[in-house]
Scaffold this motif. Sequence first.
Motif, mmCIF file in Angstrom:
data_model
loop_
_atom_site.group_PDB
_atom_site.id
_atom_site.type_symbol
_atom_site.label_atom_id
_atom_site.label_comp_id
_atom_site.label_asym_id
_atom_site.label_seq_id
_atom_site.Cartn_x
_atom_site.Cartn_y
_atom_site.Cartn_z
ATOM 1 N N TYR A 130 -72.227 56.467 -3.607
ATOM 2 C CA TYR A 130 -73.204 56.251 -4.678
ATOM 3 C C TYR A 130 -74.415 55.482 -4.165
ATOM 4 O O TYR A 130 -75.520 55.626 -4.695
ATOM 5 C CB TYR A 130 -72.554 55.518 -5.852
ATOM 6 N N THR A 147 -76.893 59.731 -12.477
ATOM 7 C CA THR A 147 -75.485 59.737 -12.068
ATOM 8 C C THR A 147 -75.013 58.344 -11.682
ATOM 9 O O THR A 147 -73.944 57.879 -12.117
ATOM 10 C CB THR A 147 -75.279 60.706 -10.893
ATOM 11 N N CYS A 204 -79.928 62.106 -9.653
ATOM 12 C CA CYS A 204 -79.230 61.140 -8.802
ATOM 13 C C CYS A 204 -79.168 59.762 -9.460
ATOM 14 O O CYS A 204 -78.094 59.134 -9.532
ATOM 15 C CB CYS A 204 -79.927 61.030 -7.451
#
Length: 324
Positions: free
Chosen positions: A204, A173, A170
Motif C-alpha cells: 500500500y 484504495t 490508488c
Amino acid sequence: MLSIIRLIFRNDLVAGCFFILISYLPFLFPRTSSGLGALVIGASFYLGGLLIGNYITVKLGGFSLISRIRGSERNNRNFITICLIFGALFAFIASDMGGLWYFPYWSTTTYWVIGYILAGWAFYLLFLIVCYEAMKLILDRLLPQRKRVISYFKYEGHLYKALLLISIFCLSTVSIMALKNTSFFTNFHYSINTPKEPYLQWYYWLIAFVGVFFACEYIEYRRKRSSLIKDTLHGYLNPLLAIIIVGVLVGVANEIQNFNVFLWKYANYPLPNLKLFNVPAFIVLGWPIQIIAVVVFWRAFGNGSSSVVFANSLSKKKQRKSGI
C-alpha cells in the motif's frame, strides 16, 4: 550555519568531505550516545552531502540551489512549507500506517521539535534534491541533450488525464483500507519509537506513491510545467538516471552510516534476506522512490525556484516569461 562553515573551510567540497568522514566515526569508536551525539553524527552525513552537491551545482550549473531557495524569503517559506507537508504525508503512510521505520531513541516530542518545528524535514529533503540536481548536471555533461523538450506529443493530454484517474483510484484504495484497518482511526495508536504491526501492508506504501506521483504529474501538466514523465517520454533521460544513481549510491551510503548510529530502524518490509552491502534490497529501492516523490511534489506545488529540477525542458528566457 553554512556561512560559518564556509568561513572555516572556504570550500564546500572540502567541508562536505569533512562532515561525511565525521559521520562515519562510529565505525572507529564505540557508540557511546543515543541522544544528541548520535543526532549530530547522523546530521553530519546530510550536511556533508548537501555541501558536496552544492559545490557540484555551482561548478557545473553556475548556480547554488541552496542560495536559490534560502536567498529569497518567499522561496524559503514556500520550500519549507512544501517539505513539512510532504514529510508529514510520507511519514504517515510509510511509518505511522505501514510501520516501515521507527526511531528507537527518540521521544515523540523530540521528533516533532526536530522534524517540524526546526524544519528537519526541509533539511533532509533539501539534501536529497541537491544531491539529485548535482548528479543530473554531471549526466548533462556526460550525456548532453540534443534538443530541448518544449512541446507535448498529441497523446500526452490523454495520458495525463489517465494518470489522474489512476491516481484517484490508488489514493482512494489506500484511504479506504486505512479507514477500514483502523476502524476510522478509533483503533489507531501513534508511536514513533517502537516497532508495531502495520495497519497497511508494504504494497500500500507503493500504491500511495504511484497515486501521489501520477497526481503531481497531472498537476505539472495542467500548470504547463516540465515533469519527469514528460522529459522521459521526449528522450531526456538524465533526470530519471540521476534519481536511480543517487538513490542507490546515497541510500546505501546512508544506511551503512546508520549501522552504528541507530537513529532509525526498519521493520515490516518484504524480502529481508535479499540485501545489497548488507542493506535490505527493499530499503535500497525506497531511496529512488522517495527522491522521485519529493522532486515531483516540489515541482507540482512549488514556486519558480523548483524549475531547476528539470531545467533543460525550457530555455531560461521562456522560464522567466512563464514564471516556472
